[in-house]
Design a protein around this motif. Structure first.
Motif, PDB file in Angstrom:
ATOM      1  N   SER A 142      36.370  50.713  39.071  1.00 44.88           N
ATOM      2  CA  SER A 142      36.449  49.457  38.316  1.00 44.88           C
ATOM      3  C   SER A 142      35.961  49.656  36.893  1.00 44.88           C
ATOM      4  N   CYS A 143      34.975  50.506  36.721  1.00 45.37           N
ATOM      5  CA  CYS A 143      34.441  50.788  35.389  1.00 45.37           C
ATOM      6  C   CYS A 143      35.502  51.471  34.535  1.00 45.37           C
ATOM      7  N   LYS A 144      36.228  52.399  35.121  1.00 45.96           N
ATOM      8  CA  LYS A 144      37.264  53.095  34.379  1.00 45.96           C
ATOM      9  C   LYS A 144      38.365  52.151  33.930  1.00 45.96           C
ATOM     10  N   ALA A 145      38.570  51.093  34.673  1.00 44.59           N
ATOM     11  CA  ALA A 145      39.605  50.121  34.326  1.00 44.59           C
ATOM     12  C   ALA A 145      39.075  49.034  33.389  1.00 44.59           C
ATOM     13  N   ASP A 146      37.843  49.186  32.904  1.00 44.32           N
ATOM     14  CA  ASP A 146      37.188  48.200  32.030  1.00 44.32           C
ATOM     15  C   ASP A 146      37.115  46.817  32.671  1.00 44.32           C
ATOM     16  N   VAL A 147      36.923  46.805  33.978  1.00 47.50           N
ATOM     17  CA  VAL A 147      36.831  45.549  34.709  1.00 47.50           C
ATOM     18  C   VAL A 147      35.376  45.228  35.038  1.00 47.50           C
ATOM     19  N   HIS A 148      34.600  46.248  35.383  1.00 52.27           N
ATOM     20  CA  HIS A 148      33.192  46.092  35.736  1.00 52.27           C
ATOM     21  C   HIS A 148      32.362  47.064  34.908  1.00 52.27           C
ATOM     22  N   VAL A 149      31.104  46.701  34.668  1.00 51.27           N
ATOM     23  CA  VAL A 149      30.164  47.593  34.007  1.00 51.27           C
ATOM     24  C   VAL A 149      28.955  47.720  34.934  1.00 51.27           C
ATOM     25  N   ILE A 207      16.309  52.268  42.558  1.00 49.45           N
ATOM     26  CA  ILE A 207      16.069  51.325  43.650  1.00 49.45           C
ATOM     27  C   ILE A 207      17.225  50.362  43.894  1.00 49.45           C
ATOM     28  N   GLY A 208      18.283  50.411  43.082  1.00 47.90           N
ATOM     29  CA  GLY A 208      19.401  49.515  43.324  1.00 47.90           C
ATOM     30  C   GLY A 208      20.452  49.604  42.235  1.00 47.90           C
ATOM     31  N   MET A 209      21.407  48.697  42.332  1.00 52.79           N
ATOM     32  CA  MET A 209      22.483  48.622  41.340  1.00 52.79           C
ATOM     33  C   MET A 209      22.873  47.163  41.126  1.00 52.79           C
ATOM     34  N   THR A 210      23.482  46.891  39.982  1.00 48.62           N
ATOM     35  CA  THR A 210      24.069  45.593  39.689  1.00 48.62           C
ATOM     36  C   THR A 210      25.248  45.825  38.744  1.00 48.62           C
ATOM     37  N   ARG A 211      26.059  44.797  38.545  1.00 46.31           N
ATOM     38  CA  ARG A 211      27.234  44.957  37.671  1.00 46.31           C
ATOM     39  C   ARG A 211      27.498  43.701  36.853  1.00 46.31           C
ATOM     40  N   LEU A 212      28.107  43.925  35.708  1.00 48.43           N
ATOM     41  CA  LEU A 212      28.745  42.854  34.942  1.00 48.43           C
ATOM     42  C   LEU A 212      30.223  42.936  35.310  1.00 48.43           C
ATOM     43  N   ARG A 221      33.793  34.882  25.585  1.00 47.19           N
ATOM     44  CA  ARG A 221      32.377  35.252  25.587  1.00 47.19           C
ATOM     45  C   ARG A 221      31.741  34.973  26.939  1.00 47.19           C
ATOM     46  N   GLY A 222      32.459  35.341  27.998  1.00 49.99           N
ATOM     47  CA  GLY A 222      31.954  35.089  29.333  1.00 49.99           C
ATOM     48  C   GLY A 222      32.026  36.308  30.231  1.00 49.99           C
ATOM     49  N   LEU A 223      31.163  36.320  31.232  1.00 49.97           N
ATOM     50  CA  LEU A 223      31.158  37.349  32.249  1.00 49.97           C
ATOM     51  C   LEU A 223      30.327  36.862  33.419  1.00 49.97           C
ATOM     52  N   GLU A 224      30.383  37.610  34.502  1.00 49.31           N
ATOM     53  CA  GLU A 224      29.561  37.312  35.667  1.00 49.31           C
ATOM     54  C   GLU A 224      28.649  38.499  35.927  1.00 49.31           C
ATOM     55  N   ILE A 225      27.507  38.209  36.552  1.00 45.95           N
ATOM     56  CA  ILE A 225      26.566  39.242  36.957  1.00 45.95           C
ATOM     57  C   ILE A 225      26.488  39.187  38.474  1.00 45.95           C
ATOM     58  N   GLY A 226      26.648  40.351  39.105  1.00 45.55           N
ATOM     59  CA  GLY A 226      26.573  40.352  40.562  1.00 45.55           C
ATOM     60  C   GLY A 226      26.799  41.714  41.159  1.00 45.55           C
ATOM     61  N   TRP A 227      27.252  41.716  42.418  1.00 47.23           N
ATOM     62  CA  TRP A 227      27.408  42.941  43.205  1.00 47.23           C
ATOM     63  C   TRP A 227      26.079  43.688  43.231  1.00 47.23           C
ATOM     64  N   THR A 228      24.990  42.937  43.253  1.00 49.32           N
ATOM     65  CA  THR A 228      23.652  43.500  43.148  1.00 49.32           C
ATOM     66  C   THR A 228      23.086  43.826  44.518  1.00 49.32           C
TER      67      THR A 228
END
Length: 78
Positions: free
Chosen positions: A32-39, A52-57, A65-72
């Motif tokens: 997803s990162c390679k596709a510029d969909v998630h960071v 100790i973990g991971m999260t994503r934009l 000017r919007g995004l979501e934070i999750g997959w944490t």
């Protein structure tokens, strides 16, 4: 690899849309990162740099000017 150790707990991914393992989660995050969909970001403990973990934009909409934070997730010991 420290990341594999932190994500080794089976219960971390029981309710995940990427069931089964850290490997499934991590591979999806990278593709997803390679596709510029998630960071994706790692979460680390500052005192010893323990992973100790991971999260994503994600759902990134620069024009709005919007995004979501999750997959944490966090390693259960933390």
């Amino acid at each position: 690899m420290a990341a594999l150790h932190a994500g080794a707990g089976e219960r971390i991914f029981l309710n995940s849309p990427f069931p089964g393992s850290f490997k499934n989660y991590f591979n999806t995050a990278l593709s997803s990162c390679k596709a510029d969909v998630h960071v994706p970001f790692v979460v680390r403990r500052q005192k010893d740099d323990a992973f100790i973990g991971m999260t994503r934009l994600f759902d990134i909409f620069p024009n709005n000017r919007g995004l979501e934070i999750g997959w944490t997730w966090y390693q259960p010991n933390f």
